[in-house]
Write an enzyme that holds these catalytic residues in place. Structure first.
Site, mmCIF file in Angstrom:
data_model
loop_
_atom_site.group_PDB
_atom_site.id
_atom_site.type_symbol
_atom_site.label_atom_id
_atom_site.label_comp_id
_atom_site.label_asym_id
_atom_site.label_seq_id
_atom_site.Cartn_x
_atom_site.Cartn_y
_atom_site.Cartn_z
ATOM 1 C CG HIS A 24 5.527 -7.631 3.078
ATOM 2 N ND1 HIS A 24 5.052 -8.846 2.613
ATOM 3 C CD2 HIS A 24 4.937 -6.690 2.302
ATOM 4 C CE1 HIS A 24 4.204 -8.629 1.611
ATOM 5 N NE2 HIS A 24 4.127 -7.314 1.408
ATOM 6 N N GLY A 69 0.259 -8.677 -6.493
ATOM 7 C CA GLY A 69 -0.705 -8.070 -7.413
ATOM 8 C C GLY A 69 -2.100 -8.625 -7.215
ATOM 9 C CD GLU A 87 -2.819 -7.826 0.334
ATOM 10 O OE1 GLU A 87 -2.717 -6.631 0.660
ATOM 11 O OE2 GLU A 87 -2.066 -8.365 -0.511
ATOM 12 C CG ASP A 98 7.863 -1.584 -6.788
ATOM 13 O OD1 ASP A 98 7.669 -2.014 -5.629
ATOM 14 O OD2 ASP A 98 7.844 -2.328 -7.787
ATOM 15 C CG HIS A 143 5.827 -3.813 -1.986
ATOM 16 N ND1 HIS A 143 5.623 -4.641 -3.078
ATOM 17 C CD2 HIS A 143 5.153 -4.380 -0.956
ATOM 18 C CE1 HIS A 143 4.853 -5.659 -2.712
ATOM 19 N NE2 HIS A 143 4.563 -5.523 -1.429
ATOM 20 C CG HIS A 196 2.059 -10.254 -1.880
ATOM 21 N ND1 HIS A 196 3.420 -10.250 -2.115
ATOM 22 C CD2 HIS A 196 1.750 -9.014 -1.405
ATOM 23 C CE1 HIS A 196 3.911 -9.059 -1.784
ATOM 24 N NE2 HIS A 196 2.926 -8.293 -1.349
ATOM 25 C CG ASP A 218 2.298 -3.725 1.962
ATOM 26 O OD1 ASP A 218 3.067 -4.383 1.232
ATOM 27 O OD2 ASP A 218 1.079 -3.668 1.765
ATOM 28 C CG ASP A 219 3.108 -0.783 -0.854
ATOM 29 O OD1 ASP A 219 4.019 -1.048 -1.660
ATOM 30 O OD2 ASP A 219 2.099 -1.506 -0.702
#
Length: 333
Positions: free
Chosen positions: A12, A170, A200, A16, A14, A197, A278-279
């Site tokens: 998981h 999102g 959350e 971007d 991202h 997702h 995640d990010d």
């Protein structure tokens, strides 16, 4: 806390949400894009989480500067390549990178299908250069509505053999999964895996919906499953994996503190849950931090951390032969 005899995965992650601050600075200069700061030190507070954000939507605004500098398909190709380089530096053997081409295309009206192609090219070149195994997950950004998600889906379908799975990410509260049933029907017809997702920002009902109506085989985050015992039983029985992202859930204020994170409970319940970033670019963390700092702070024992590492490969969108080959490759080192 990482077992070096086992494959290390991040499923998981991202693409971007992992654009280097240095790259943001360089692309901003290259394309004459006005940035909120002109040095790396002063830019970082604008592009990384310094203090926990009040909610998921506030957290997501930290990603915006990274995509605002994607002024060309070459820039998209570059950040895809650098994502693989970062994975290699982190010691990952296998990574699943997910990305929203509509989001990446938005600031400079790039062709969405062109972004998909550029990402595929950058990842392919990165894997060849750095020896990391990677697969791509297409994200539909629900925040931009059904029509925009349809455009993203069409772009993925144009490259269906290079895309492994479809995801929905999102604003979970504003755009529930029920709006996207036809999108996921087409994804399943294409033979893709499904991860969503869910749980959350919204409650356990969002996870149920993702499984029953969208066909989710894995759930991104899924922290609200802790509120529904029957759901936890179902996840364990059906081996529907939860892609846990410990630090992220604190930074988005989804969970108040690591000690309260449900990952430990999920593992105790027999749920196939894994540890992921995640990010990482926005969070200022890497997979090593998640295993060695965040997981112990969340109360996981050494054996539970090892089980989560095993789960990462078991949950991966790889076939049995690919998993076996990866295990053997790592064990032989």
């Amino acid at each position: 806390m990482i077992d070096t005899t086992l494959p290390l995965t991040d499923i998981h992650r991202h693409l971007d949400g992992n654009i280097r601050p240095q790259t943001i600075l360089e692309l901003g200069r290259q394309y004459n894009i006005s940035l909120p700061a002109q040095s790396l030190e002063t830019l970082i507070p604008h592009v990384q989480v310094i203090a926990n954000e009040p909610d998921l939507v506030s957290f997501l605004t930290k990603l915006d500067w990274g995509v605002k500098v994607l002024a060309s398909l070459d820039a998209c190709r570059r950040v895809a390549f650098e994502n693989i380089e970062d994975a290699a530096r982190n010691g990952l053997h296998y990574v699943e990178l997910r990305f929203s081409p509509g989001y990446m295309a938005m600031a400079h009206q790039l062709p969405v299908a062109g972004v998909v192609e550029a990402v595929i090219d950058g990842v392919r070149e990165g894997c060849r250069t750095f020896g990391v195994q990677a697969k791509l997950i297409g994200i539909m950004s629900r925040t931009f509505g059904e029509a925009a998600c349809q455009q993203e889906l069409e772009a993925f379908l144009a490259h269906r053999d290079q895309i492994t799975a479809l995801d929905l990410a999102g604003d979970e509260l504003g755009f529930p999964g029920s709006l996207f049933l036809s999108h996921f029907n087409r994804a399943r017809d294409a033979g893709w895996h499904i991860t969503v997702h869910a749980g959350e920002a919204a409650g356990p009902e969002s996870i149920w919906q993702a499984i029953r109506e969208l066909g989710a085989e894995r759930i991104g985050h899924g922290v609200k499953a802790i509120e529904d015992r029957a759901l936890m039983d179902f996840l364990a029985e059906q081996q529907i994996g939860i892609e846990s992202c410990l630090t992220s859930n604190i930074q988005t204020s989804t969970v108040a503190e690591l000690a309260a994170h449900p990952l430990k409970t999920f593992l105790e319940h027999g749920i196939r849950a894994s540890i992921n970033t995640d990010d990482p670019g926005v969070q200022g963390v890497d997979i090593i931090h998640e295993y060695t700092v965040a997981a112990p702070a969340a109360g996981l024992s050494r054996e539970q951390i090892r089980q989560a590492q095993i789960n990462g490969l078991e949950m991966a969108f790889l076939n049995a032969e690919e998993k076996r080959a990866l295990r053997e490759k790592v064990a032989a080192k």
